[in-house]
Design an enzyme around this catalytic site. Sequence first.
Site, short mmCIF file in Angstrom:
data_model
loop_
_atom_site.label_atom_id
_atom_site.label_comp_id
_atom_site.label_asym_id
_atom_site.label_seq_id
_atom_site.Cartn_x
_atom_site.Cartn_y
_atom_site.Cartn_z
N CYS A 80 0.69 -1.29 -0.04
CA CYS A 80 0.14 0.00 0.13
C CYS A 80 0.93 1.31 -0.07
O CYS A 80 1.57 1.51 -1.16
CB CYS A 80 -1.02 -0.06 1.21
SG CYS A 80 -2.44 1.18 0.80
N HIS A 136 -4.07 -5.08 0.44
CA HIS A 136 -3.34 -5.40 2.04
C HIS A 136 -3.41 -7.08 2.11
O HIS A 136 -4.51 -7.22 2.71
CB HIS A 136 -4.28 -4.63 2.97
CG HIS A 136 -3.72 -3.10 3.21
ND1 HIS A 136 -2.64 -2.97 3.94
CD2 HIS A 136 -4.17 -1.99 2.47
CE1 HIS A 136 -2.38 -1.62 4.18
NE2 HIS A 136 -3.39 -1.05 3.39
N GLU A 191 -2.05 -8.72 3.96
CA GLU A 191 -2.00 -9.04 5.55
C GLU A 191 -3.56 -8.99 6.24
O GLU A 191 -3.65 -9.73 7.30
CB GLU A 191 -0.89 -8.24 6.18
CG GLU A 191 -1.51 -6.95 6.76
CD GLU A 191 -1.43 -6.04 5.64
OE1 GLU A 191 -1.14 -6.32 4.68
OE2 GLU A 191 -2.07 -4.86 5.65
#
Length: 255
Positions: A117, A221, A223
């Site tokens: 990001c 993202h 994660e």
Amino acid sequence: MSDPSPDRPVRVGVTAWLRTLETHLGPTAMYTIQTPYVSALRAEGAVPLLLIPVTDAEAALDAVDGVLLSGGNDLEPSTYGAERHPRSQAADHERDAFEASLAAAAIAAGMPILAICRGMQSLNVALGGSLHQNVEEHVDRAGNHDRVDVPGDPVHTVVLEPGSRLAAIFGTDVVSVNSMHHQAIADPAPGLRVVGRHPESGLVEAVDLQTHPWCVAVQWHPEVMAGGAPGRLGLFRAFVDACRTFADSRPELGN
Ligand code: MN
């Protein structure tokens, strides 16, 4: 110097986000990191370490085997030669400068980099690229990529470059991803190859650095996505494996 040990810890530095948070002391300035980065790295057996801005980025790199350029607020527009757009958030000049030095030093050292990001935007600016400051306004057919209302949900597809490292990791050329950004790469920096795009608009969603052993950047993202999601599965494993290979190639510290 001893032989590399398979049990040698793999240390991944995650760049910190300076925030002022409410504590029992009142509003307190703190260097922070969102927990999903830590969870993703720990799950692969890595030791996550917080990278705090220092003047000597190379000294910080001595402590780690890989760098994760993490998410956060917008970069200072003047760092890529632009006038500030009203939607651009307040800049953290210390972080901007540190990440630029860190990226340059990690690239020079051949150290693995995963940029996520803001991290992808930071990598791009560090290497001389530029950003769109407000995607929905500046990129035709992009739509709203700032879907913080559904942080873990796939909200758009990304078409990956066939044969790219990311396509190999995911085992497919199309993934569905989450999207929590209102800025994005405009002009990719020299050396960065676009390997993922939002198909409706052509917006850049992933880049890599072909001259580097392992440097991958994504605008989404992973994660925060579910562990088995096609836009996440295997990415942190591949990154930590690359960090382990790098660790095994460098001299033991302290000897
Ligand atoms: Mn997006």
